[in-house]
Design a protein around this motif. Sequence first.
Motif, short mmCIF file in Angstrom:
data_model
loop_
_atom_site.label_atom_id
_atom_site.label_comp_id
_atom_site.label_asym_id
_atom_site.label_seq_id
_atom_site.Cartn_x
_atom_site.Cartn_y
_atom_site.Cartn_z
N ASP A 25 0.84 -1.18 0.00
CA ASP A 25 0.00 0.00 0.00
C ASP A 25 0.88 1.24 0.00
N VAL A 26 0.55 2.21 -0.85
CA VAL A 26 1.31 3.45 -0.93
C VAL A 26 0.34 4.62 -0.84
N GLU A 27 0.85 5.75 -0.35
CA GLU A 27 0.03 6.95 -0.27
C GLU A 27 0.92 8.18 -0.18
N VAL A 28 0.30 9.33 -0.43
CA VAL A 28 0.99 10.61 -0.34
C VAL A 28 0.33 11.40 0.78
N ARG A 29 1.14 11.89 1.72
CA ARG A 29 0.64 12.72 2.82
C ARG A 29 1.53 13.94 2.94
N ASP A 30 0.94 15.12 2.83
CA ASP A 30 1.66 16.38 3.01
C ASP A 30 2.91 16.47 2.14
N GLY A 31 2.83 15.99 0.92
CA GLY A 31 3.95 16.07 0.00
C GLY A 31 5.01 15.00 0.20
N SER A 32 4.83 14.12 1.18
CA SER A 32 5.77 13.02 1.42
C SER A 32 5.15 11.72 0.94
N MET A 69 3.46 2.28 8.13
CA MET A 69 3.80 3.04 6.94
C MET A 69 5.14 3.74 7.18
N VAL A 70 6.04 3.64 6.19
CA VAL A 70 7.35 4.30 6.30
C VAL A 70 7.52 5.22 5.10
N GLU A 71 8.29 6.28 5.30
CA GLU A 71 8.52 7.24 4.22
C GLU A 71 9.50 6.64 3.21
N VAL A 72 9.18 6.84 1.93
CA VAL A 72 10.02 6.33 0.85
C VAL A 72 10.30 7.46 -0.14
N ALA A 73 11.25 7.22 -1.01
CA ALA A 73 11.58 8.19 -2.05
C ALA A 73 10.48 8.20 -3.12
N ARG A 74 10.40 9.29 -3.86
CA ARG A 74 9.38 9.41 -4.91
C ARG A 74 9.54 8.32 -5.96
N PRO A 112 1.73 1.07 -9.24
CA PRO A 112 0.90 0.15 -10.03
C PRO A 112 0.57 -1.16 -9.32
N SER A 113 1.54 -1.72 -8.60
CA SER A 113 1.26 -2.99 -7.92
C SER A 113 0.29 -2.80 -6.77
N SER A 114 0.26 -1.60 -6.19
CA SER A 114 -0.70 -1.37 -5.10
C SER A 114 -2.13 -1.28 -5.64
N ARG A 115 -2.29 -0.90 -6.88
CA ARG A 115 -3.62 -0.78 -7.49
C ARG A 115 -4.08 -2.09 -8.14
N ARG A 116 -3.16 -2.99 -8.43
CA ARG A 116 -3.46 -4.20 -9.20
C ARG A 116 -4.56 -5.04 -8.56
N MET A 117 -4.42 -5.38 -7.29
CA MET A 117 -5.38 -6.28 -6.66
C MET A 117 -6.77 -5.64 -6.59
N PHE A 118 -6.84 -4.34 -6.31
CA PHE A 118 -8.14 -3.69 -6.22
C PHE A 118 -8.83 -3.64 -7.58
N LEU A 119 -8.08 -3.37 -8.62
CA LEU A 119 -8.66 -3.37 -9.96
C LEU A 119 -9.10 -4.77 -10.36
#
Length: 173
Positions: free
Chosen positions: A105-112, A123-128, A136-143
């Motif tokens: 699972d990935v998300e954007v919060r406050d520009g991070s 949840m841990v902070e990652v690079a852009r 794309p892999s986070s959306r695959r299962m839901f789609l």
Amino acid sequence: MGWTYKVHGGVAAGAGAVVLGLALLTWVPGTWPLFEPQWVVPAAFGPALLMCMSAFVRVLLARSDRSELWQAFRCLPGRAQAGLAALAVVGVLLAFGTGAGDSRDVEVRDGSYFAYDAQAHRMVEVARSEYQALLPSSRRMFLAIAGVLLVGASCGVLAAGEVRRADGGVAAR
């Protein structure tokens, strides 16, 4: 079978094929701007839930048990059965197959950018760049799940239509 059953089943199957196609596109290398927006998953699930609810109502109104619905599904043309079965198999493999474990699972919060770390269970902070690679892999299962729901709705509606057609033929005698 009435034309409304055919239209409902056809639209559900077509939408399911499109959503499963989008899920398949998540394996294509490169960055696709299609998966970045937050509305992609709700846009797939909204019609899927509406189609499933209306298909459920149509199946209930047919007043049939599972064995009658299965027999009615088997009365559909062979190409329709094969197409729906192929879509269902592709959807199940996409949703729960070999690639399901690598989605995070990935998300954007406050520009991070954040991704779920299974070892730390948070949840841990990652690079852009990592965020864009995981998106794309986070959306695959839901789609894929939305696509399977749409294909299931199509199968249910078409089977209910066949039951209603058969009941009409018996009542006319």
